[in-house]
Write a protein that holds these residues in place. Structure first.
Motif, short mmCIF file in Angstrom:
data_model
loop_
_atom_site.label_atom_id
_atom_site.label_comp_id
_atom_site.label_asym_id
_atom_site.label_seq_id
_atom_site.Cartn_x
_atom_site.Cartn_y
_atom_site.Cartn_z
N SER A 127 43.39 3.88 2.21
CA SER A 127 42.26 3.19 2.83
C SER A 127 41.63 2.22 1.84
O SER A 127 41.89 2.28 0.64
N PRO A 141 42.11 1.29 7.28
CA PRO A 141 43.39 1.71 6.69
C PRO A 141 44.03 0.56 5.92
O PRO A 141 43.92 -0.60 6.31
N LYS A 147 47.37 4.07 10.36
CA LYS A 147 46.13 4.02 11.14
C LYS A 147 45.87 5.32 11.91
O LYS A 147 44.75 5.82 11.92
N PHE A 150 44.82 7.98 9.49
CA PHE A 150 43.50 7.55 9.00
C PHE A 150 42.41 8.01 9.97
O PHE A 150 41.42 8.62 9.58
#
Length: 193
Positions: A127, A141, A147, A150
């Motif tokens: 991140s 992310p 993603k 995340f």
């Protein structure tokens, strides 16, 4: 991988405690030499003998950490070893250290904690902060393929548990992951995510 025995964990805890104590002593010595701290002669002289014993025991191989991350790693390893033996994560008060009964945690607790620190470090590596339309920092992310994970971790832990405040805290998390993996049978400092 086999879970390390309590005796082996206790020996590592003692070693890291001695290294931690020695480093604190060296930091204090630097502060005294710089005139930023004063200590009574009696207290200072009482601390010199253990310092010499540790230098002799470790052959002068105890080096001061080069940066906040390395100091965090030492603290993280020691706190995880304390935790493994039934103490609190942040129990680093040497005056009480010997007085607490130790009951080693269960394997499932080690696996659960290892997974949490794995996820925290994975999240930190995957991140970054970007600026939104209002020029405010927003956590996003680093890679599109991460993603989904995340979002899952953000929901599971919340941003406050996933974003290290500084290099020291990042080092503590890394030290804890290293020690937990060592307890579970890996070598020290295995930090792959």
């Amino acid at each position: 991988m086999a879970l390390r025995r309590k005796r082996e964990i206790a020996a590592a805890e003692q070693e890291f405690f001695e290294i931690f104590w020695y480093m604190c002593q060296m930091f204090m010595k630097k502060r005294i030499e710089a005139g930023r701290t004063t200590v009574s002669a009696g207290i200072w002289n009482a601390s010199l003998s253990p310092e010499e014993q540790l230098r002799e025991k470790y052959g002068g191989n105890i080096l001061l950490p080069a940066d906040d991350f390395e100091w965090g790693m030492i603290n993280g390893k020691l706190s995880a070893l304390h935790w493994a033996l039934g103490k609190d994560w942040n129990f680093l008060d040497e005056s009480l250290w010997e007085k607490r009964r130790t009951v080693m945690r269960q394997e499932w607790e080690f696996l659960e904690a290892e997974n949490e620190y794995f996820e925290r470090i994975w999240f930190g590596r995957g991140s970054k902060f970007d600026l939104n339309e209002d020029n405010e920092p927003v956590l996003v992310p680093r890679f599109e393929e991460g993603k989904r994970m995340f979002d899952v971790l953000l929901e599971k832990y919340g941003e406050e548990k996933l974003v290290a405040n500084d290099d020291f805290e990042w080092g503590v998390w890394s030290g804890r992951l290293s020690a937990l993996r060592w307890i579970l049978g890996d070598e020290w400092d295995f930090l792959d995510t």
